[in-house]
Structure formats: structure tokens, C-alpha cells
Design an enzyme around this catalytic site. Structure first.
Site, PDB file in Angstrom:
ATOM      1  N   ASP A  33      42.439  49.016  52.203  1.00 37.29           N
ATOM      2  CA  ASP A  33      41.797  47.724  51.970  1.00 37.29           C
ATOM      3  C   ASP A  33      42.897  46.687  51.754  1.00 37.29           C
ATOM      4  OD1 ASP A  33      40.368  45.573  51.151  1.00 37.29           O
ATOM      5  OD2 ASP A  33      39.244  46.601  49.572  1.00 37.29           O
ATOM      6  N   ASP A  58      39.155  43.800  57.291  1.00 37.53           N
ATOM      7  CA  ASP A  58      40.328  44.142  56.469  1.00 37.53           C
ATOM      8  C   ASP A  58      40.180  45.490  55.763  1.00 37.53           C
ATOM      9  OD1 ASP A  58      38.402  43.484  54.639  1.00 37.53           O
ATOM     10  OD2 ASP A  58      39.750  42.391  53.314  1.00 37.53           O
ATOM     11  N   GLU A  59      39.368  46.365  56.310  1.00 39.12           N
ATOM     12  CA  GLU A  59      39.127  47.641  55.647  1.00 39.12           C
ATOM     13  C   GLU A  59      38.912  48.743  56.666  1.00 39.12           C
ATOM     14  OE1 GLU A  59      36.046  48.522  52.568  1.00 39.12           O
ATOM     15  OE2 GLU A  59      36.308  46.395  52.206  1.00 39.12           O
TER      16      GLU A  59
END
EC number: 2.7.7.7
Length: 471
Positions: free
Chosen positions: A8, A104-105
Site C-alpha cells: 500500500d 496504489d494497492e
DNA sequence: TCTGGGGTCCTAGGACCC
DNA sequence: TCTGGGGTCCTAGGACCC
């Protein structure tokens, strides 16, 4: 045992901006949704801004109040997508079992021994060892897989800093399923690395966190659990499965499992993820309005935006969903908390990717559900959806947001294109329109009726959650 | 001054067809 | 007079995620 890594990126949009612009480094930065500062929220806040209490999702005025020196930067979706592609490229070196969860993960599964990609996985793992100069062979007392995974995680962090930028940091969680890996990743921010290796550690962690810190328990479920006298995972674990099933139906089983750190959900690698299920846009107007002409223009623009995205993905859809939200009326709702009134409705038409057709369907729905229109319909004996609205003589409330989405999607096949001359002509026009807009920017060419419209930004939303990436 | 914008999944109930 | 059951499609609504 499975070994899952959850990665993350911290304050993602903000750190990407700091990486791109040295003048922003070390300073409180907030990323906004574009030029608009009214009725918009922060898409990300830098670590420096967070120190002042600024959070992602906060309104601009609120952030400014907490941190007057905050530097506001308009978001740039292209830049973030580009960065995402680059870090996914790095992660692919370690395993092909890579699930993209959001911009973003992502999740990685290491050492998977079954399935078509197992050979690649093993090769990738040994390559990873070779690259970080780490010889497999765990210290005593450590589960071999997890110790190796920890080394890989450290190496991934190093590579991201070296190859993407020193300002781009990520938190990595390692565990034996997705639920616990994600939780582990959330425990240490920024730049964290946390391993939850076994049941004992799981219980220790769960007993220290709040119910809604786990992925899957939001404000509603939390409140319903509280109403049952359950305020933490210790108590949740004591609740009989039958009781949870009675209150939450099938989700009761999920909650029962969560309290024990159990999660059977498989990791779905990027190459197995299907196409998108729906494509939509919504727009919050910077002033409240009940002017039909204005709403019509916004809907037209939303329709064209959705249609253009459908065409770009070579899709058609047939279910049109329109919804709106009324202006927030503090005086009448203050005692009941944050209540927004609104309505929505969906309708199935034929498969299309034509903005005008999508608009026509949406406009029809809008006329059926908007109370002010309903009142007129009541008077004239036209179709009214809502009897209450009729009785109340319509609603004078203004609209602050309209949304539109298209679902029931399928890919366009050549044989699906109609041979009717009129449709063929329309298709030709649309294709030309797309070509010009691709080259010169969104809405360079547009329908005449949209020419006055300045209501919606030209650039797509930077916070758009693209869950599909071409790798 | 008063919560943005992009999605996903699940369930229930009704309509309709065979 | 009047109905079984399975399957599919559709809509509404709720909840969650980033």
C-alpha cells in the site's frame, strides 16, 4: 501455507507530486480534484500535512483551517497511473500472482506451488533472492516462508525507492491470507513492514484494534454490531455463529471468520480479472440548482463522457442508472445527522455506446423521479413515480449532484454493429469525434447542445479508480 | 462553509417463459 | 373457477472499498 504480501503506497498522490516537484518535498501538500476548491475534498495529504491533522477526504476549507500553509496541487491522473504501471512492473519480478486492488494497492502471493504459473513463480522467487543477495535459510524459530518474504519485501522497498523515487514509500503487510496481510500493512505507516505469521499473532493484533480497522467493516456494520453489544473483536469472537447469521444473513459468516483472522478469498491475478462491470460519472454542481436546462447540460456531458469511455474500451452497455442528490439542508436535518435526500432509478434499453442515446434514457428517468417534475406530472396526469411527492405538491429542494452509470456491458463485435444506414452513419460520426478528441483533448469536438457548458471539468477525475491495468 | 468521484458485491422480490 | 417449479432477467436498495 499461503504467503501473501499487501503493498500500500503511503499518501500516494501526494508523494508522487513531491517526487515530481522537488519544491514540494518536506512541505505539507494536499492533492485536490482539479482547479475547483469549492465542494471538493482532498484526494491525498502528504505526511507533513498529516502532522497537522489533515486527512485524505477532508474538505479544502477544513484542511486550510488546520494547516494554513498547506500547498494545494491539482491532481494529475496520468502521472499516477504511469507511476502505478512502473511499480507493478517491479512487483511482477517477484511473482506472477499479482492482484491489483486499486491505483496504489496490490496483493502478491509468493511461493505458490500449484496452478499454471507455479514454475514462473518459483523462478521469480529465486531470482528475487539472487537480486537481493539473500541466501534462503531462515534463522531459527522463524517460519521459513515468512522470513524469506520479509527479505523480499525489504528488497521491493529498496527497488521502489531506487527505481521510482526516494519520496515514494509503501507499507507492506505479510501474512497467510489477504485479510490479515492488508491489516498488517495498515499497522505501520508510512514505510512500514509488519508480519502476522500465525494464529497467535493474529489474535494479539485483533484484540488491540477497533472493529472498523479491518477491511469489510464500515460505519453501518460497526453500528449494527455495537447495537448487539459487540464493541471489539474479543466480544465478536464470543458471538455464536447462529446469532451473527440471524442478524447479518450470509455476511454473519464473514464476520465470524474475521474475528478469527480467517479469510478464504483467493488472490485474483491481473490476467484473470474480467472486464469492468460498469462505467459511470457523477458530478457535484458548485451551486445548488433546480433549473432543468442546467441539469440537462450536465447530464448530456456526463453521457458523452461515459460513452467515450465505453468506446475507448470497445464496450456497449444497456442498463442506464441515473441518480441525484438534493442540496444539503442543514436547518431541517441537523438533528438527524448527515442525511442527504435523493433518488435514483435504472432502466434497461438496447446495447449502446452512443452518448445521445444514453442521455435520452437518463433524461427520461430523471423526469420520472425528480419530485419537482413529479408534481407537474401529478397536475397534468402524466406518469409520476412517487405518490408521496405528488401529495406533497412536489419538492422545492434544489439538486447538488447528479450521477450516471452504464452497466450490463459486453464487448462490441463486428457483427453487433447495425447495418442500418442511419446507425452506420452515426457510428461514423462517433468514430471521427473520438479520433479528434483523442488527439486534441476531451470535448474538442462535441455536440452543439454542449457548447455553452462549462459546468464540468475537461480533464478526467484524477482520483478515478482504474482497477484494470495493462501490464 | 457545510462530505468528491470511481467502483464492487450481495440480497430480495417480481415478471416472464417454458 | 386455476396452478407447480425451474431458470433467467430486471430493479431496488444496502453496504463496502480506495
Amino acid at each position: 501455507m499461503k504467503v501473501i504480501l499487501h503493498i500500500d503506497f503511503n499518501s500516494y498522490f501526494a508523494t508522487v507530486e513531491q517526487q515530481a516537484n522537488p519544491r514540494l518535498r518536506g512541505k505539507p501538500v494536499g492533492v485536490t480534484g482539479g482547479d475547483r476548491l469549492k465542494r471538493t475534498v482532498l484526494g491525498a495529504a502528504s505526511v507533513e500535512a498529516k502532522r497537522f491533522g489533515v486527512k485524505t477526504g477532508m474538505q479544502i476549507w477544513e484542511a486550510r483551517k488546520l494547516c494554513p500553509q498547506i500547498i494545494l496541487v491539482p491532481g494529475d491522473s496520468d502521472k499516477y497511473l504511469e507511476t502505478t504501471k512502473r511499480f507493478l512492473g517491479i512487483l511482477k519480478d517477484y511473482t506472477p500472482y499479482l492482484e491489483v486492488f486499486s491505483i496504489d494497492e496490490c496483493f502478491l502471493e509468493l511461493y505458490k506451488t500449484r496452478g499454471p504459473a507455479s514454475q514462473v513463480s518459483r523462478r521469480a522467487s529465486s531470482l528475487a533472492f539472487a537480486r537481493c543477495g539473500y541466501a534462503p535459510g531462515p534463522p531459527p524459530g522463524c517460519h521459513p516462508s515468512f522470513c524469506d518474504a520479509e527479505q523480499i519485501a525489504l528488497y521491493i522497498k529498496q527497488r521502489i525507492k531506487a527505481e521510482i523515487g526516494e519520496w515514494i514509500t509503501c507499507s507492506i503487510g505479510i501474512s497467510y491470507n489477504k485479510l490479515m496481510a492488508k491489516l498488517a500493512g495498515s499497522l505501520q505507516k508510512p514505510d512500514g513492514l509488519v508480519v502476522i505469521a500465525n494464529q497467535e499473532e493474529t489474535m494479539k493484533v485483533l484484540d488491540q484494534i477497533a472493529l472498523d480497522e479491518i477491511c469489510g467493516i464500515g460505519p453501518r456494520i460497526k453500528k449494527r454490531l455495537n447495537n448487539l453489544g459487540i464493541f471489539d473483536f474479543k466480544t465478536l469472537r464470543k458471538a455464536p455463529l447462529e446469532a451473527l447469521l440471524a442478524s447479518f444473513k450470509s455476511y454473519g459468516q464473514t464476520l465470524y471468520n474475521m474475528a478469527r483472522g480467517i479469510d478464504h478469498s483467493p488472490l485474483i491475478p491481473f490476467y484473470e480479472k474480467g472486464e469492468v462491470k460498469s462505467i459511470g460519472h457523477r458530478h457535484t454542481i458548485d451551486h445548488d440548482t433546480n433549473q432543468e436546462a442546467e441539469i440537462k447540460q450536465i447530464l448530456l456531458k456526463l453521457s458523452e463522457m461515459v460513452a467515450a469511455r465505453l468506446r475507448a474500451k470497445n464496450l456497449v452497455g444497456k442498463t442506464i442508472h441515473l441518480w441525484y442528490r438534493e442540496a444539503f439542508n442543514l436547518a431541517s436535518h441537523s438533528s438527524s445527522g448527515n442525511v442527504f435526500f435523493g433518488d435514483g432509478m435504472q432502466n434497461t434499453i438496447h446495447y449502446t455506446h452512443d452518448g445521445l442515446e444514453i442521455f435520452q434514457a437518463a433524461w427520461k428517468i430523471f423526469h420520472l423521479i425528480w419530485p419537482a417534475r413529479n408534481a407537474t406530472a401529478c397536475e397534468t396526469g402524466g406518469p409520476a413515480r412517487n405518490a408521496t411527492a405528488c401529495k406533497a405538491g412536489g419538492n422545492k429542494n434544489k439538486i447538488r449532484m447528479v450521477g450516471l452509470s452504464v452497466s450490463s456491458l459486453k464487448p462490441v463485435l463486428p457483427q453487433n454493429l447495425s447495418l442500418l444506414p442511419e446507425t452506420a452513419k452515426q457510428e461514423k460520426i462517433i468514430k471521427t469525434l473520438d479520433k479528434v478528441n483523442d488527439k486534441f483533448g476531451e470535448f474538442t469536438l462535441q455536440r452543439g447542445i454542449l457548447l455553452d457548458s462549462t459546468v464540468i471539468r475537461r480533464k478526467p477525475n484524477p482520483f478515478l479508480s482504474e482497477r484494470r491495468f495493462k501490464l
